[in-house]
Design an enzyme around this catalytic site. Sequence first.
Site, PDB file in Angstrom:
ATOM      1  N   GLU A 120      -9.559   2.694  18.160  1.00  0.00           N
ATOM      2  CA  GLU A 120      -8.962   2.606  16.834  1.00  0.00           C
ATOM      3  C   GLU A 120      -9.946   3.231  15.843  1.00  0.00           C
ATOM      4  O   GLU A 120     -10.889   2.613  15.409  1.00  0.00           O
ATOM      5  CB  GLU A 120      -8.664   1.152  16.460  1.00  0.00           C
ATOM      6  N   ARG A 154       2.355  -1.350   3.074  1.00  0.00           N
ATOM      7  CA  ARG A 154       1.921  -2.109   4.248  1.00  0.00           C
ATOM      8  C   ARG A 154       0.645  -2.904   3.966  1.00  0.00           C
ATOM      9  O   ARG A 154       0.439  -3.970   4.553  1.00  0.00           O
ATOM     10  CB  ARG A 154       1.735  -1.159   5.435  1.00  0.00           C
ATOM     11  N   GLU A 158      -8.372  -5.934   0.731  1.00  0.00           N
ATOM     12  CA  GLU A 158      -7.698  -4.658   0.478  1.00  0.00           C
ATOM     13  C   GLU A 158      -6.707  -4.688  -0.682  1.00  0.00           C
ATOM     14  O   GLU A 158      -6.161  -3.638  -1.043  1.00  0.00           O
ATOM     15  CB  GLU A 158      -6.956  -4.214   1.744  1.00  0.00           C
TER      16      GLU A 158
END
Length: 260
Positions: free
Chosen positions: A127, A188, A197
């Site tokens: 990832e 998202r 975030e």
Amino acid sequence: MATPPKRSCPSFSASSEGTRIKKISIEGNIAAGKSTFVNILKQLCEDWEVVPEPVARWCNVQSTQDEFEELTMSQKNGGNVLQMMYEKPERWSFTFQTYACLSRIRAQLASLNGKLKDAEKPVLFFERSVYSDRYIFASNLYESECMNETEWTIYQDWHDWMNNQFGQSLELDGIIYLQATPETCLHRIYLRGRNEEQGIPLEYLEKLHYKHESWLLHRTLKTNFDYLQEVPILTLDVNEDFKDKYESLVEKVKEFLSTL
């Protein structure tokens, strides 16, 4: 998301190196769907394994649920460096980017000695990679004046040295680019609710999107790693929610792997 049953892997062309592990990086913007996608891939085939981003290390989460997330002294004693970076980027960007890359290298190297050693057709999905660490995220922070000239010079020197020491073991056989618009990623981010975030502006995602497109779609972004120019790239449009409709994406991944 329904859990797909594990099954035998697709037949790949025989490698001249036998059972050498194929290493694939899943790249994309923040909240493009990388974690969801690698978790789908992990469940599909016994010869496929994933190395998730070590976010727990960055957030100081006291968790040992994942084999790549064992606690270290820095995790036990440190702060939430991801949150610190977002709250005060001019102070903490250099610290965060250095630690993010270090923890990624450590996790990815550890995975090479895992269960795939005995797999018939092993594929390891990362990832993100050490390359996006530098050429997407650290570079963007420098260009946004969140790293000064001295910090950026030190970071590049450190990154070059780390890759000279360990990079050959982590060289990629392919890249899968999960392409999503900045607006989709912002939505998202809100949905997944990661506290660190929630203050990310659209402008930040737009800058990262431009860099991803330059690197992985147009291939105009220059790096210090010449071999990357020849690494095959599969681009997948993930603007639509794919959690329960991933079959067509997986088929494209299988076809991509068969060409490597």
